[in-house]
Design a protein around this motif. Structure first.
Motif, short mmCIF file in Angstrom:
data_model
loop_
_atom_site.label_atom_id
_atom_site.label_comp_id
_atom_site.label_asym_id
_atom_site.label_seq_id
_atom_site.Cartn_x
_atom_site.Cartn_y
_atom_site.Cartn_z
N HIS A 288 -14.34 -14.69 -25.40
CA HIS A 288 -12.96 -15.10 -25.16
C HIS A 288 -11.97 -14.27 -25.96
O HIS A 288 -10.81 -14.11 -25.57
CB HIS A 288 -12.79 -16.59 -25.50
N ASP A 289 -12.40 -13.77 -27.12
CA ASP A 289 -11.53 -12.93 -27.94
C ASP A 289 -12.40 -12.07 -28.86
O ASP A 289 -13.63 -12.21 -28.89
CB ASP A 289 -10.54 -13.78 -28.77
N GLN A 290 -11.78 -11.18 -29.61
CA GLN A 290 -12.54 -10.26 -30.45
C GLN A 290 -13.29 -10.96 -31.56
O GLN A 290 -14.42 -10.58 -31.91
CB GLN A 290 -11.60 -9.20 -31.04
N ASN A 291 -12.69 -11.98 -32.16
CA ASN A 291 -13.38 -12.70 -33.24
C ASN A 291 -14.66 -13.34 -32.72
O ASN A 291 -15.71 -13.27 -33.38
CB ASN A 291 -12.46 -13.76 -33.85
N ASN B 154 -21.98 -11.23 -31.57
CA ASN B 154 -22.76 -10.03 -31.80
C ASN B 154 -23.62 -10.18 -33.05
O ASN B 154 -24.80 -9.83 -33.06
CB ASN B 154 -21.83 -8.83 -31.93
N ARG B 155 -23.03 -10.72 -34.11
CA ARG B 155 -23.77 -10.93 -35.35
C ARG B 155 -24.90 -11.94 -35.16
O ARG B 155 -26.04 -11.70 -35.59
CB ARG B 155 -22.81 -11.43 -36.45
N ILE C 182 -26.47 -12.84 -32.40
CA ILE C 182 -27.51 -12.31 -31.51
C ILE C 182 -28.42 -11.35 -32.26
O ILE C 182 -29.66 -11.41 -32.15
CB ILE C 182 -26.85 -11.62 -30.30
N ARG C 183 -27.83 -10.46 -33.05
CA ARG C 183 -28.63 -9.46 -33.77
C ARG C 183 -29.48 -10.11 -34.86
O ARG C 183 -30.57 -9.62 -35.19
CB ARG C 183 -27.72 -8.39 -34.37
N GLU C 184 -29.01 -11.20 -35.43
CA GLU C 184 -29.79 -11.90 -36.45
C GLU C 184 -30.97 -12.65 -35.84
O GLU C 184 -32.05 -12.71 -36.44
CB GLU C 184 -28.90 -12.90 -37.20
N LYS C 185 -30.80 -13.19 -34.64
CA LYS C 185 -31.84 -14.04 -34.06
C LYS C 185 -32.89 -13.25 -33.29
O LYS C 185 -34.07 -13.62 -33.27
CB LYS C 185 -31.20 -15.08 -33.13
N TRP C 186 -32.47 -12.15 -32.62
CA TRP C 186 -33.40 -11.41 -31.78
C TRP C 186 -33.45 -9.94 -32.18
O TRP C 186 -32.46 -9.37 -32.66
CB TRP C 186 -32.99 -11.49 -30.31
N ASN C 187 -34.60 -9.34 -31.96
CA ASN C 187 -34.75 -7.90 -32.22
C ASN C 187 -34.27 -7.14 -30.99
O ASN C 187 -35.04 -6.79 -30.10
CB ASN C 187 -36.23 -7.58 -32.51
N THR D 160 -27.44 -4.07 -29.56
CA THR D 160 -26.19 -4.48 -28.91
C THR D 160 -25.18 -3.35 -29.01
O THR D 160 -25.18 -2.59 -29.98
CB THR D 160 -25.60 -5.75 -29.55
N VAL D 161 -24.33 -3.26 -28.01
CA VAL D 161 -23.21 -2.33 -28.06
C VAL D 161 -21.95 -3.09 -27.64
O VAL D 161 -22.01 -3.99 -26.80
CB VAL D 161 -23.43 -1.09 -27.15
N LEU D 162 -20.85 -2.71 -28.26
CA LEU D 162 -19.57 -3.36 -27.98
C LEU D 162 -18.78 -2.43 -27.06
O LEU D 162 -18.38 -1.33 -27.46
CB LEU D 162 -18.81 -3.62 -29.28
N THR D 163 -18.59 -2.86 -25.84
CA THR D 163 -17.87 -2.05 -24.86
C THR D 163 -16.64 -2.83 -24.41
O THR D 163 -16.75 -3.96 -23.98
CB THR D 163 -18.76 -1.76 -23.64
N GLY D 164 -15.49 -2.21 -24.50
CA GLY D 164 -14.27 -2.96 -24.25
C GLY D 164 -13.94 -3.81 -25.46
O GLY D 164 -14.68 -3.87 -26.44
#
Length: 281
Positions: free
Chosen positions: A165-168, A174-175, A177-182, A185-189
């Motif tokens: 919904h927003d950048q925050n 993103n944080r 997801i990366r902590e829970k799964w191996n 991720t990439v941030l696009t847009g």
């Protein structure tokens, strides 16, 4: 630049305009590069079947690296050279995230982007770019059983893409997801997160392709504009950022060319070919 043997090109924001058009100048430059013996590869976040026909029909196009490096396809031999997918069990766990936060999301499998009806309709209402809307409408298939689709994906899932919904919220998701799964991720847009296998990276895929072709890194030129192109540019001997590129992409580039609305990619390709002609004359 006169020794470039492999040209790796992002699609959106790079060789396509904001309206998702391929200009005559860029088309001519890409085909001229292939005619000159340079290997031309498209390297994109799009799934394979989401790539426009006008690009796939380019004369001399050799390879496609799709879904952010998950799949590499040899177009001449019509075979997959490399695949780095999420396993279905992990993908099933991960789609709980966009559902929990009521986000628009899509799943890429077997070269196709799949959406559920309600998130798809919501996504269309969010878009203010007619070219992007046309791409989404043409490239997505609606599924009424996303879980079943993922379970039946024998090769796994190439990518999961979500819009926060927003950048925050994007940064926090993103944080988490990366902590829970191996995963990678990439941030696009500004508010998008794309999730793939740890080995699904444009740069890794390009490096593997170059090694299979016995092309040294210094003879690779890559052009990109977004966060998912950073690995791509780092894998190349010459890294080119578009004039419309994100600031963090420009920071790692050797060259910043014109924008995608001003044929910036074509200008670089033309310069390569001009240098080659000078050397030969």
């Amino acid at each position: 630049m006169n020794e470039i043997r492999l040209l790796a090109l992002d699609i959106d924001g790079t060789i396509l305009t904001r309206e998702k058009q391929l200009t005559d100048r860029t088309k001519a430059a890409m085909e001229a590069a292939a005619d000159a013996g340079i290997v031309v590869a498209l390297v994109t976040g799009r799934p394979f079947y989401g790539i426009p026909d006008e690009l796939m029909s380019l004369k001399g196009l050799g390879y496609v690296i799709s879904s952010n490096g998950a799949v590499t396809t040899d177009l001449q031999d019509k075979r997959i050279l490399r695949m780095a997918n999420l396993d279905s069990d992990t993908a099933l766990e991960m789609i709980a995230v966009p559902r929990k936060y009521d986000l628009v999301y899509a799943v890429f499998a077997d070269g196709i982007g799949y959406s559920e009806m309600e998130p798809f309709d919501r996504h269309i209402r969010m878009i203010d770019n007619p070219g992007l809307e046309m791409y989404i409408r043409k490239s997505r298939r609606i599924t009424y059983d996303m879980d079943g689709l993922i379970r039946s994906a024998e090769k796994g899932v190439e990518n999961i893409w979500l819009i926060a919904h927003d950048q925050n919220e994007r940064d926090e998701l993103n944080r988490l997801i990366r902590e829970k799964w191996n995963v990678r991720t990439v941030l696009t847009g500004k508010i998008d997160v794309e999730i793939g296998s740890p080995m699904a990276d444009k740069g890794m895929a390009l490096t593997d392709l170059a090694e299979s072709l016995q092309i040294h890194r210094q003879k690779i030129l890559a052009i990109g504009d977004s966060g998912n192109d950073i690995g791509l540019l780092q894998a190349a001997g010459i890294a080119v950022a578009m004039g419309n590129a994100d600031d963090d992409v420009k920071k790692i580039a050797d060259i910043v060319t014109g924008s995608n609305s001003a044929d910036g990619a074509a200008a670089v390709i033309e310069a390569i070919l001009a240098r080659r002609e000078e050397k030969m004359s």
